[in-house]
Scaffold this active site. Structure first.
Site, PDB file in Angstrom:
ATOM      1  N   ASN A  12       0.812  -1.229   0.000  1.00 25.54           N
ATOM      2  CA  ASN A  12       0.000   0.000   0.000  1.00 25.54           C
ATOM      3  C   ASN A  12       0.841   1.272   0.000  1.00 25.54           C
ATOM      4  O   ASN A  12       0.347   2.337   0.354  1.00 25.54           O
ATOM      5  CB  ASN A  12      -0.973   0.033   1.188  1.00 25.54           C
ATOM      6  CG  ASN A  12      -1.973  -1.089   1.159  1.00 25.54           C
ATOM      7  OD1 ASN A  12      -2.594  -1.347   0.132  1.00 25.54           O
ATOM      8  ND2 ASN A  12      -2.109  -1.788   2.269  1.00 25.54           N
ATOM      9  N   LYS A  15       3.543   1.487  -4.967  1.00 24.35           N
ATOM     10  CA  LYS A  15       4.586   1.038  -5.901  1.00 24.35           C
ATOM     11  C   LYS A  15       4.051   0.882  -7.324  1.00 24.35           C
ATOM     12  O   LYS A  15       4.652   1.376  -8.273  1.00 24.35           O
ATOM     13  CB  LYS A  15       5.198  -0.274  -5.405  1.00 24.35           C
ATOM     14  CG  LYS A  15       5.899  -0.153  -4.060  1.00 24.35           C
ATOM     15  CD  LYS A  15       6.474  -1.466  -3.601  1.00 24.35           C
ATOM     16  CE  LYS A  15       5.422  -2.514  -3.332  1.00 24.35           C
ATOM     17  NZ  LYS A  15       4.479  -2.136  -2.246  1.00 24.35           N
ATOM     18  N   SER A  16       2.939   0.180  -7.468  1.00 25.94           N
ATOM     19  CA  SER A  16       2.383  -0.018  -8.816  1.00 25.94           C
ATOM     20  C   SER A  16       1.899   1.300  -9.404  1.00 25.94           C
ATOM     21  O   SER A  16       2.034   1.543 -10.610  1.00 25.94           O
ATOM     22  CB  SER A  16       1.234  -1.036  -8.776  1.00 25.94           C
ATOM     23  OG  SER A  16       1.708  -2.302  -8.371  1.00 25.94           O
ATOM     24  N   ASP A  93       7.264  -4.743 -12.145  1.00 25.56           N
ATOM     25  CA  ASP A  93       6.459  -4.713 -10.923  1.00 25.56           C
ATOM     26  C   ASP A  93       6.669  -6.006 -10.137  1.00 25.56           C
ATOM     27  O   ASP A  93       7.042  -7.040 -10.709  1.00 25.56           O
ATOM     28  CB  ASP A  93       4.978  -4.566 -11.282  1.00 25.56           C
ATOM     29  CG  ASP A  93       4.137  -4.052 -10.122  1.00 25.56           C
ATOM     30  OD1 ASP A  93       4.693  -3.359  -9.246  1.00 25.56           O
ATOM     31  OD2 ASP A  93       2.921  -4.332 -10.105  1.00 25.56           O
ATOM     32  N   GLU A  94       6.422  -5.966  -8.824  1.00 22.96           N
ATOM     33  CA  GLU A  94       6.532  -7.132  -7.936  1.00 22.96           C
ATOM     34  C   GLU A  94       7.892  -7.830  -8.095  1.00 22.96           C
ATOM     35  O   GLU A  94       7.988  -9.056  -8.159  1.00 22.96           O
ATOM     36  CB  GLU A  94       5.390  -8.115  -8.205  1.00 22.96           C
ATOM     37  CG  GLU A  94       4.005  -7.517  -8.097  1.00 22.96           C
ATOM     38  CD  GLU A  94       3.611  -7.127  -6.664  1.00 22.96           C
ATOM     39  OE1 GLU A  94       4.385  -7.423  -5.738  1.00 22.96           O
ATOM     40  OE2 GLU A  94       2.538  -6.521  -6.496  1.00 22.96           O
ATOM     41  N   ALA A  95       8.954  -7.038  -8.149  1.00 22.25           N
ATOM     42  CA  ALA A  95      10.290  -7.558  -8.438  1.00 22.25           C
ATOM     43  C   ALA A  95      10.814  -8.470  -7.345  1.00 22.25           C
ATOM     44  O   ALA A  95      11.786  -9.211  -7.566  1.00 22.25           O
ATOM     45  CB  ALA A  95      11.263  -6.398  -8.664  1.00 22.25           C
ATOM     46  N   GLN A  96      10.203  -8.463  -6.160  1.00 19.66           N
ATOM     47  CA  GLN A  96      10.651  -9.362  -5.094  1.00 19.66           C
ATOM     48  C   GLN A  96      10.520 -10.823  -5.475  1.00 19.66           C
ATOM     49  O   GLN A  96      11.221 -11.685  -4.936  1.00 19.66           O
ATOM     50  CB  GLN A  96       9.891  -9.096  -3.789  1.00 19.66           C
ATOM     51  CG  GLN A  96       8.432  -9.540  -3.781  1.00 19.66           C
ATOM     52  CD  GLN A  96       7.486  -8.474  -4.302  1.00 19.66           C
ATOM     53  OE1 GLN A  96       7.920  -7.437  -4.803  1.00 19.66           O
ATOM     54  NE2 GLN A  96       6.196  -8.712  -4.169  1.00 19.66           N
ATOM     55  N   CYS A 151       1.300   2.918   9.010  1.00 21.92           N
ATOM     56  CA  CYS A 151       0.645   1.863   9.779  1.00 21.92           C
ATOM     57  C   CYS A 151      -0.694   2.379  10.286  1.00 21.92           C
ATOM     58  O   CYS A 151      -0.976   3.580  10.279  1.00 21.92           O
ATOM     59  CB  CYS A 151       1.570   1.468  10.933  1.00 21.92           C
ATOM     60  SG  CYS A 151       0.897   0.236  12.079  1.00 21.92           S
ATOM     61  N   CYS A 189       3.864  -1.019  11.300  1.00 22.90           N
ATOM     62  CA  CYS A 189       5.145  -0.552  11.822  1.00 22.90           C
ATOM     63  C   CYS A 189       5.753  -1.671  12.671  1.00 22.90           C
ATOM     64  O   CYS A 189       5.106  -2.686  12.952  1.00 22.90           O
ATOM     65  CB  CYS A 189       4.955   0.705  12.660  1.00 22.90           C
ATOM     66  SG  CYS A 189       4.061   0.418  14.218  1.00 22.90           S
TER      67      CYS A 189
END
Length: 222
Positions: A12, A15-16, A93-96, A151, A189
């Site tokens: 959230n 990023k996208s 995107d979603e490079a993890q 958070c 957090c």
């Protein structure tokens, strides 16, 4: 010389949305871009989807065993044949979810092919462990940029907690994108994460394989 950029943040953090904005900026200047994401990210099927409702079809998907460099070559050739223009940037995107080898290919695209690569993703999973792709990006990317979100308590969120239904869970497979079983995530957090986990941080295993929660004797994580 082109660079490899890793823009990361908790879920959230936009990023996208930032990726799609970058793609729009290039297109507005008449430049061609390629958008990609790993196949394991089934959210949105073949589309890159922002929580703000903006979306765009990815030019290609990257499978777990795919050669990312060869995929880039093939789709760059397609763009040049169709438009007569070079590819100005690759956005991922979603490079993890990429493998370390695929991240190395992103670095080669930037260094050898002189095409900037903007990779977006999260650093750690719901157990606070780094994804292999994110770990490699942190090691080799030229530029690291944190995209921030908050958070529920108002502090900066840094962790991604997993819920099944309304219950937080701290064991299971690293990747779970499954709306059928009501898997959701909440950005927390550090303090709120510890409160939900009862003080647990992954990696604090004792000699028996169990967890040793390193808290003060009177710590209250209820």
């Amino acid at each position: 010389m082109a660079k490899l950029y890793f823009r990361y943040g908790a879920m959230n953090s936009g990023k996208s949305t930032a990726l799609l904005q970058a793609a729009y900026n290039y297109a507005e200047r008449g430049q061609q871009v390629l958008l990609s994401k790993p196949e394991v990210d089934t959210k949105g099927d073949r589309r890159i989807v922002s929580r703000l409702g903006v979306e765009r079809l990815a030019d290609f998907m990257i499978g777990a065993n795919d050669d990312a460099l060869e995929l880039f070559f093939a789709h760059r050739a397609r763009v040049r044949a169709a438009t007569g223009s070079p590819v100005a940037c690759l956005l991922v995107d979603e490079a993890q979810f990429l493998s370390p080898r695929q991240v190395d290919d992103l670095l080669r695209i930037a260094l050898v092919q002189d095409v900037p690569v903007l990779a977006y993703g999260i650093r750690t999973d719901f157990r606070t462990e780094a994804f292999p792709g994110s770990r490699r990006l942190l090691e080799v990317a030229h530029s690291l940029e944190e995209l921030k979100t908050i958070c529920r308590c108002g502090r900066k969120a840094i962790f991604n907690a997993r819920r099944i239904g309304e219950v937080f869970v701290f064991d299971g497979a690293q990747v779970a994108i499954d709306s059928e079983h009501d898997v959701t995530y909440e950005s927390l957090c550090g303090e709120c994460y510890l409160a939900e986990s009862g003080g647990r941080l992954d990696g604090e295993r004792d000699e028996t394989g169990g967890f040793s929660y390193r808290t003060a004797p009177d710590a209250d994580f209820a």
